[in-house]
Design a protein around this motif. Structure first.
Motif, short mmCIF file in Angstrom:
data_model
loop_
_atom_site.label_atom_id
_atom_site.label_comp_id
_atom_site.label_asym_id
_atom_site.label_seq_id
_atom_site.Cartn_x
_atom_site.Cartn_y
_atom_site.Cartn_z
N ALA A 81 30.03 45.60 37.05
CA ALA A 81 29.42 46.53 36.40
C ALA A 81 30.40 46.93 35.20
O ALA A 81 31.45 46.83 35.55
CB ALA A 81 29.09 47.76 36.96
N ARG A 82 30.12 47.22 34.11
CA ARG A 82 31.10 47.85 33.04
C ARG A 82 31.20 49.49 33.36
O ARG A 82 30.09 50.20 33.24
CB ARG A 82 30.27 47.54 31.52
CG ARG A 82 30.57 46.35 31.22
CD ARG A 82 30.45 46.00 29.66
NE ARG A 82 30.21 44.57 29.38
CZ ARG A 82 29.99 44.16 28.20
NH1 ARG A 82 29.92 44.79 27.36
NH2 ARG A 82 30.05 42.80 28.05
N LYS A 83 32.41 49.68 33.23
CA LYS A 83 32.70 51.13 33.29
C LYS A 83 33.36 51.62 32.15
O LYS A 83 34.48 50.78 31.81
CB LYS A 83 33.71 51.61 34.31
CG LYS A 83 34.12 52.72 34.73
CD LYS A 83 35.21 52.91 35.94
CE LYS A 83 35.65 54.45 36.12
NZ LYS A 83 36.56 54.39 37.13
N ASN A 84 32.68 52.35 31.09
CA ASN A 84 32.96 52.50 29.92
C ASN A 84 33.78 53.63 29.62
O ASN A 84 33.31 54.80 30.00
CB ASN A 84 31.78 52.44 28.92
CG ASN A 84 30.82 51.32 29.01
OD1 ASN A 84 31.15 50.32 28.24
ND2 ASN A 84 29.87 51.28 29.70
N TYR A 85 34.93 53.40 29.10
CA TYR A 85 35.88 54.80 28.56
C TYR A 85 36.75 54.15 27.53
O TYR A 85 37.20 53.00 27.66
CB TYR A 85 36.46 55.43 29.82
CG TYR A 85 37.49 54.64 30.64
CD1 TYR A 85 38.95 54.85 30.27
CD2 TYR A 85 36.93 53.69 31.54
CE1 TYR A 85 39.69 54.01 31.10
CE2 TYR A 85 38.10 52.98 32.43
CZ TYR A 85 39.42 53.13 31.77
OH TYR A 85 40.42 52.57 32.86
N PHE A 86 37.32 54.90 26.74
CA PHE A 86 38.33 54.70 25.67
C PHE A 86 39.43 54.98 26.10
O PHE A 86 40.14 56.24 26.43
CB PHE A 86 37.77 55.44 24.50
CG PHE A 86 38.92 54.85 23.28
CD1 PHE A 86 39.05 53.56 22.95
CD2 PHE A 86 39.99 55.97 22.93
CE1 PHE A 86 40.04 53.29 22.11
CE2 PHE A 86 41.19 55.50 22.16
CZ PHE A 86 41.16 54.32 21.79
N TYR A 87 40.34 53.96 26.15
CA TYR A 87 42.19 54.30 26.44
C TYR A 87 42.71 53.20 25.63
O TYR A 87 42.23 52.07 25.85
CB TYR A 87 42.35 54.66 27.82
CG TYR A 87 43.47 55.28 28.22
CD1 TYR A 87 43.47 56.71 27.94
CD2 TYR A 87 44.62 54.81 28.74
CE1 TYR A 87 44.49 57.56 27.93
CE2 TYR A 87 45.77 55.72 29.00
CZ TYR A 87 45.71 57.02 28.54
OH TYR A 87 46.66 57.89 29.01
N PRO A 88 43.95 53.48 25.20
CA PRO A 88 44.56 52.56 24.48
C PRO A 88 44.85 51.27 25.18
O PRO A 88 45.20 50.13 24.76
CB PRO A 88 45.96 53.08 23.86
CG PRO A 88 45.47 54.61 23.68
CD PRO A 88 44.55 54.64 24.93
N GLU A 128 37.77 44.73 40.86
CA GLU A 128 37.96 45.35 39.66
C GLU A 128 39.29 44.75 38.92
O GLU A 128 40.06 44.23 39.58
CB GLU A 128 37.84 46.81 39.38
CG GLU A 128 39.10 47.77 40.00
CD GLU A 128 38.65 49.02 39.99
OE1 GLU A 128 37.63 49.48 39.92
OE2 GLU A 128 39.72 49.80 40.06
N GLU A 129 39.20 44.76 37.52
CA GLU A 129 40.39 44.67 36.84
C GLU A 129 41.31 45.82 36.60
O GLU A 129 40.45 46.67 36.38
CB GLU A 129 40.10 43.98 35.72
CG GLU A 129 39.19 44.66 34.58
CD GLU A 129 38.77 44.05 33.18
OE1 GLU A 129 39.45 43.04 32.71
OE2 GLU A 129 37.78 44.58 32.54
N ASP A 130 42.62 45.26 36.60
CA ASP A 130 43.58 46.42 36.23
C ASP A 130 43.54 46.71 34.65
O ASP A 130 43.07 45.82 33.95
CB ASP A 130 45.15 46.11 36.50
CG ASP A 130 45.85 47.36 37.07
OD1 ASP A 130 45.29 48.52 36.59
OD2 ASP A 130 46.79 47.11 37.69
N ALA A 131 44.00 47.75 34.24
CA ALA A 131 44.38 48.11 32.74
C ALA A 131 45.80 47.55 32.53
O ALA A 131 46.28 47.21 33.10
CB ALA A 131 44.00 49.34 32.46
N GLY A 132 46.12 47.84 31.10
CA GLY A 132 47.13 47.43 30.65
C GLY A 132 48.01 48.70 30.87
O GLY A 132 47.97 49.81 31.62
N LYS A 133 49.26 48.79 30.25
CA LYS A 133 50.21 49.88 30.56
C LYS A 133 50.70 50.54 29.16
O LYS A 133 51.17 49.64 28.14
CB LYS A 133 51.37 49.23 31.17
CG LYS A 133 52.36 50.40 32.00
CD LYS A 133 53.16 49.68 32.63
CE LYS A 133 54.70 50.75 32.81
NZ LYS A 133 55.74 49.76 33.30
#
Ligand code: ADP
Ligand code: MG
Ligand code: ZN
Length: 480
Positions: A81-88, A128-133
Motif C-alpha cells: 500500500a502507498r502511505k502518502n506524506y511529504f518529507y524531504p 516496507e521500505e525505509d526512507a532516506g536521511k
C-alpha cells in the motif's frame, strides 16, 4: 463504585527491523551501511518518474521466516500500500508499505520478566521500505542522503499486552534474539537496524478500557525505551490524577534531559490516504515455499535454553546466557561434543571467555580461542597437571597467543606441584614461619587453615595441588 486510584500502564511496541538482504527492497542498490552519501542509489530508490519497483524475493522470504518463528499466520494473499506524506527524505512523496493485507498476522512471542513467563501478542508483521536521511550539519541548508531509501524493513506491531517498562525491555530483547537467531536482521541498534516506537497509556488498575495513548518515537536502545517509558508513565499518571486529559500525540525521548517532549499530534490513518500500490502485484506465497522456509528455521532460543537445562543439567541462569546468541550456544555445544563436562565448560565460557571477548569488544565468532582449546585445558585440570588457579593464567595466554594449553604449561613451567616430599618441606617452612597462627589453629581456630593454604599457594605461585596441601597441612598441624 469509584475507580481505583492505583494506575497501571498499557504498552504496545512497533519495532522496525532492517532485513539482512544485500540489495534494497525494490531495486538492485546495495544496502551497505556507512558508504558515501547518495552513492547507493538509482532511479527507483530516488523516486524518478517512470521507474518501477520490483520486489526483492529475499525480503519477503525473511519476513515469512520471522512470522513463522513468531507464531504468526502467513497470509495467502498480501499486497503493498502507498502511505502518502511529504518529507524531504521521501522522494516519491509516499512510502511503499502494507496496510490492510500484511504478510503476517496473529502471532506471539514469550517473554520472561520478573520471573514470570508471559505471551505478548503480535498484531502483524509487514514489509516496507525505509526512507532516506536528512542531515542538518550547521549551514543554512539541509542535506539529504538517500542511501537508506528503499532499504527493506519489517515492522513488527505488538498488541497492547505489556504492563511495565521491564516487560517492554524484555520483549524487545527477545525480538532481537530471535531475529539474530534466524539471521534476518543483525539487531545492530547503534546503526539503527532495530528501532522502536513505544505506545503507552495509563488506566486505573482493573479497568477494562484503555486510556489515550502517547507514542514515543524512534528509540534505538533498550535503555532508552525503558527510561522513556518510566518517565512517560509517571507523567501520565500525575496528569490524570490532577484531572488533566492526556492528548494523543507523538513525543520524543530527550536522553540528555531525561524527559519526553511533545513532537506533533499523531496522524490518523486517513491522513496518510493509504491505497493499494498499483505498481506492484499482490502476492500469494506458495504453501510449498512457506513450508520450506519453515524448515529452514533453526532451534529457537527458548527451545534451546530448555534443552540446555534438560540435556546438560545446567542451571537456568547458565542456559539463558549461553543461548542468548546462537554462536555462543554453538561454541558451548562444540566444547561438550569434544568431551568437556557441561558445567565447568559453562563456567569458563561465562567467566573467562566472556570477560576477554568483552575486553576486546569482539563477538564469540571472532574468538581467537576455539572450543578444542578449552577442552584441552579442562583435561589438564582433571589430570592434576595444572591447578585450577594456574588454569586461569593459561586460559588467558591461550586466548592471546593461540598456543595450545600444554605448550604454554611447558614453556612457562606451570606444572602443578603434586610431589608430596616437595610440598611437605614447603609446608614445614610455612608453619615454622608462622608459629602464632599455628598455635591458634591447634587451639581450635580451624578457619586458619585457609590462611596456611594461602601461604603455601603464594610460595608456589599458585602451582601447588590444593587437595594435597589441605591433606598435608591438616596432618602437620595436628601433630605435636
Ligand atoms: P495507530 O493507528 O495510532 O498507529 P495502532 O492501533 O496501529 O495505532 O497501534 C499502534 C501500537 O499502539 C500497537 O503496538 C498497539 O498495541 C499500541 N496501542 C494501541 N492502543 C494502545 C493504548 N491505548 N495504549 C497503549 N498502547 C496502545
Ligand atoms: Mg499503527
Ligand atoms: Zn536503487
Amino acid at each position: 463504585m469509584g475507580e481505583s486510584d492505583i494506575y497501571e500502564a498499557v504498552i504496545g511496541l512497533e519495532v522496525h527491523a532492517q532485513l539482512l538482504t544485500d540489495s534494497k527492497i525494490f531495486c538492485g542498490c546495495s544496502t551497505k551501511f556507512g558508504l558515501p552519501p547518495n552513492s547507493q542509489t538509482c532511479p527507483v530508490c530516488t523516486g524518478m518518474p517512470g521507474s518501477l519497483p520490483v520486489l526483492n524475493r529475499k525480503a519477503l522470504e525473511f519476513t515469512i521466516k520471522t512470522g513463522l518463528a513468531m507464531n504468526c499466520i502467513i497470509a495467502g494473499f498480501s499486497r503493498f500500500a502507498r502511505k502518502n506524506y511529504f518529507y524531504p527524505d521521501l522522494p516519491k512523496g509516499y512510502q511503499i508499505s502494507q496496510y490492510e493485507l500484511p504478510v503476517c498476522e496473529h502471532g506471539y512471542v514469550e517473554i520472561n520478566a520478573g520471573g514470570k513467563v508471559k505471551k505478548i501478542g503480535l498484531t502483524r508483521i509487514h514489509i516496507e521500505e525505509d526512507a532516506g536521511k536528512n542531515i542538518h550539519e550547521g549551514g543554512p541548508y539541509s542535506l539529504v542522503d538517500l542511501n537508506r531509501a528503499g532499504v527493506p524493513l519489517m515492522e513488527i506491531v505488538s498488541e497492547p499486552d505489556m504492563r511495565s517498562p521491564e516487560e517492554a525491555g524484555a520483549y524487545m530483547r527477545k525480538l532481537r534474539t530471535i531475529l539474530r537467531y534466524i539471521g534476518v536482521c543483525d539487531g545492530n541498534m547503534e546503526q539503527g537496524s532495530l528501532r522502536c516506537d513505544a505506545n503507552v497509556s495509563v488506566r486505573p488498575e482493573g479497568s477494562g478500557a484503555f486510556g489515550t495513548k502517547v507514542e514515543l518515537k524512534n528509540m534505538n536502545s533498550f535503555k532508552f525505551v525503558e527510561k522513556a517509558l518510566e518517565y512517560e508513565i509517571k507523567r501520565q499518571i500525575s496528569a490524570v490524577k490532577k484531572g488533566e486529559r492526556i492528548i494523543q500525540e507523538t513525543r520524543l525521548w530527550d536522553s540528555a534531559a531525561g524527559v519526553t517532549q511533545p513532537m506533533r499530534t499523531k496522524e490518523e490513518a486517513h491522513d496518510y490516504r493509504y491505497f493499494p500500490e498499483p505498481d506492484l502485484v499482490p502476492f500469494m506465497p506458495a504453501e510449498e515455499w512457506v513450508r520450506e522456509i519453515g524448515a529452514s528455521i533453526p532451534e529457537l532460543p527458548d527451545a534451546r535454553r530448555a534443552r540446555f537445562v534438560q540435556a546438560y543439567g545446567l542451571p537456568e541462569y547458565d542456559a539463558d546466557l549461553l543461548t542468548s546468541e546462537r554462536p555462543l550456544a554453538e561454541w558451548f555445544e562444540e566444547a561438550v561434543r569434544l568431551g568437556a563436562q557441561p558445567k565447568p565448560a559453562s563456567n569458563w565460557i561465562m567467566g573467562e571467555l566472556m570477560r576477554l571477548l568483552n575486553e576486546d569488544g569482539i563477538s564469540v565468532e571472532a574468538s581467537p580461542l576455539a572450543p578444542a582449546g578449552l577442552v584441552e585445558l579442562l583435561s589438564l585440570i582433571d589430570a592434576g597437571t595444572i591447578s585450577g588457579k594456574i588454569a586461569k593464567t593459561v586460559f588467558e595466554e591461550m586466548y592471546r597467543s593461540r598456543k595450545p594449553a600444554s605448550a604454554i604449561v611447558k614453556e612457562k613451567g606451570l606444572l602443578q606441584i603434586s610431589d608430596e616430599s616437595e610440598l611437605s618441606s614447603l609446608i614445614d617452612q610455612v608453619i615454622g614461619a608462622n608459629p602464632n597462627e599455628a598455635g591458634r589453629y591447634r587451639g581450635g581456630e580451624e578457619k586458619l587453615l585457609g590462611f596456611f593454604v594461602g601461604q603455601v599457594m603464594k610460595a608456589t605461585k599458585g602451582k601447588a595441588n590444593p587437595g594435597m596441601i589441605n591433606k598435608l597441612l591438616k596432618e602437620k598441624l595436628k601433630k605435636d
